[in-house]
Design a protein around this motif. Structure first.
Motif: not given
Ligand code: XMP
Length: 516
Positions: A434-441, A452-470
């Motif tokens: 249904k979408v043009w593209q969907s992926f992780a960044v 689990g009660d422990v502090r973490t300091y880690e990476h972030v993933i962005a989700i990109r999903s777009v609708d397009s014709r061209d």
């Protein structure tokens, strides 16, 4: 008779919907081409069109620098349809008058049809109202001699016109957009009744003509094709193979920036399901070395593009004398659009750009007349399976432009794992197609979390999903919250090193689809 003997020519005055006009005409199985309004009369005559459409555009005909096509087109005896600006230009050039309207008309409007011949043949006459889509600030105040008004709207007393003797028709609204409910009927009247075209432009006729063309051009020479597994290159390969069989060699380069299992599945598919001869090159180590410590997006793109060309060149050299390169250029890349003329490219796209000059290869571009949806239809007609045809686009530089900052093995692993989850959830929920593209960044930042009660300091993933014709414009997909929630939970639980997932809600423009 070639399938292109009959065509409708569209002169582009810069409307955002010019491409839609071509699509709508082609949907009626009549071939249609877009050219800039500056096209000379000789060029136009040489194309021998069955009809001409003057597109809309943002200018005013009375501006000093207004885009004006050669008025001699009205002397050629060819049927002409003016749309919006095109209608105003037709009036302006044939002796009518166009002025700035007191109130502009944008969006849906009600049309009253007063004449049911020509364009409006078969359309219910007044007092029935028809919904149309308008977008104009100027309006036709006085019609040119020989014309009569065929429809009106609240703000446009001359919403549609026709010449009483000549095959000239004009509409202030846009028949090519879906909001104009009678739009397809009007276009059909133009192409079949006024231009006398026949609906002969089908995928089968296109294949037949293109196979003959490729055969004649290539003769006994060799052709190579860079195969990525994406829709365009797969269809090009299938098309050229249909024409010249074993004279075609495909080269698949694994640049180390592919998704999990992608190279294996692409190669498996081509080896098991097609007769194509595919050479596969594993250049993972080479590309990762080239990208070491490189964080600048354009530099990454350049190095990936350059590496690709180098490897491709080396492999092609081993095949002996090769004369042609088959490439998946599509029609939107070919149209010399008025809108985008003079603007700098936003990102350097390079599938195999630069190759033809370096290798002195002549190009074979069998898709250069097609839009993406037509390429898909062609692929299915050529017998490629749906799984190959309905794949979302994947950029040549691969995951390299979805990792913000430098590309490393560790960061590739994180992104690959997240990407698998996005694709898996999109497919199982039925949203993938249904979408043009969907992926992780993968973002170049770390954030604080608690697991689990422990502090973490880690990476972030962005989700990109777009609708397009061209892919020229795009909007972020309104994915269901529970789907987004599942993707987020799974990524954070299953991908080591990620403690946060965000959803990108930017449209293009002003953003782009890929992050780099
Ligand atoms: P952007 O990010 O420019 O992307 O909005 C538009 C479409 O093009 C794809 N894309 C590429 N495809 N080589 C490709 O083959 C490239 O270098 C490239 N860069 C972007 C992108 O995935 C989207 O579909």
């Amino acid at each position: 008779m070639s399938v292109h003997d009959e065509k409708i020519l569209i002169l582009d005055f810069g409307s955002q919907t010019t491409q839609l006009i071509a699509r709508r005409i082609r949907e009626q199985k009549v071939y249609s081409e877009i050219h800039p309004y500056t096209m000379s009369l000789d060029q136009l005559r040489a194309l021998n069109p069955s009809g001409i459409v003057l597109s809309g555009g943002p200018a005013s005909v009375y501006d000093d620098d207004a885009p004006i096509s050669d008025p001699a087109i009205f002397e050629l005896g060819i049927p002409i349809l003016g749309i919006c600006y095109g209608a105003q230009l037709m009036m302006h050039q044939l002796g009518g008058r166009v002025e700035q309207a007191k109130s502009r008309e944008f969006g849906k409007a009600e049309l009253s049809v007063t004449d049911t011949s020509a364009l409006f043949a078969g359309i219910t006459p007044a007092p029935a109202q028809h919904q149309v889509w308008m977008s104009h600030g100027d309006r036709i105040e006085e019609i040119a001699p020989g014309f009569l008004v065929t429809a009106t709207s609240a703000n446009s007393p001359c919403a549609a016109l026709r010449h009483e003797e000549k095959p000239f028709v004009a509409v202030q609204f846009h028949p090519e957009v879906a909001h104009t409910l009678i739009g397809t009927d009007l276009l059909k009247n133009f192409i079949f009744s006024l231009c006398h075209c026949k609906p002969t432009w089908t995928m089968d006729s296109f294949i037949e003509a293109t196979v003959a063309e490729i055969k004649a051009k290539v003769g006994a020479d060799k052709v190579i094709c860079a195969l990525s597994g994406g829709v365009d290159s797969s269809v090009v390969a299938a098309m050229v193979h249909r024409a010249i069989g074993s004279q075609l060699t495909c080269i698949y380069v694994n640049n180390g920036l592919m998704r999990t299992g992608e190279s294996e599945s692409v190669l498996k598919f081509f080896r098991e399901k097609t007769d194509l001869h595919v050479i596969d090159i594993n250049a993972e180590a080479y590309f990762l070395e080239q990208l070491e410590n490189i964080a600048d997006p354009e530099e990454k793109r350049k190095r990936i593009g350059y590496g690709f060309i180098k490897i491709f060149e080396e492999e092609a050299g081993k095949l002996g004398e090769v004369k042609y390169l088959a490439q998946g250029t599509l029609y939107p890349d070919v149209i010399e659009s008025v809108v985008f003329r003079g603007k700098a490219p936003i990102k350097s796209h390079h599938n195999v750009g630069g190759l033809p000059e370096r290798m002195k290869l002549a190009l074979i571009e069998p898709l250069r007349e097609l839009f993406k949806d037509e390429v898909r239809e062609l692929g299915l007609t050529l017998g490629l399976p749906e799984e190959a045809i309905y794949r979302q686009p994947f950029p040549g530089p691969g995951l390299g432009i979805r990792i913000m900052g430098a590309v490393t093995e560790e960061r590739l692993t994180i992104l690959r794992q997240a990407d698998v989850i996005v694709l898996d959830e999109m497919k199982s929920s039925g949203w993938y197609r249904k979408v043009w593209q969907s992926f992780a960044v993968l973002l170049p930042i770390q954030t604080v979390g608690v697991m689990g009660d422990v502090r973490t300091y880690e990476h972030v993933i962005a989700i990109r999903s777009v609708d397009s014709r061209d892919a020229m414009t795009a909007d972020w997909s309104q994915l269901p919250y529970d789907l987004l929630g599942r993707i987020s939970t799974r990524i954070i639980n299953e991908v080591r090193g990620v403690n946060r997932v965000v959803y990108d809600i930017s449209s293009k423009p002003p953003s782009t689809i890929e992050w780099e």
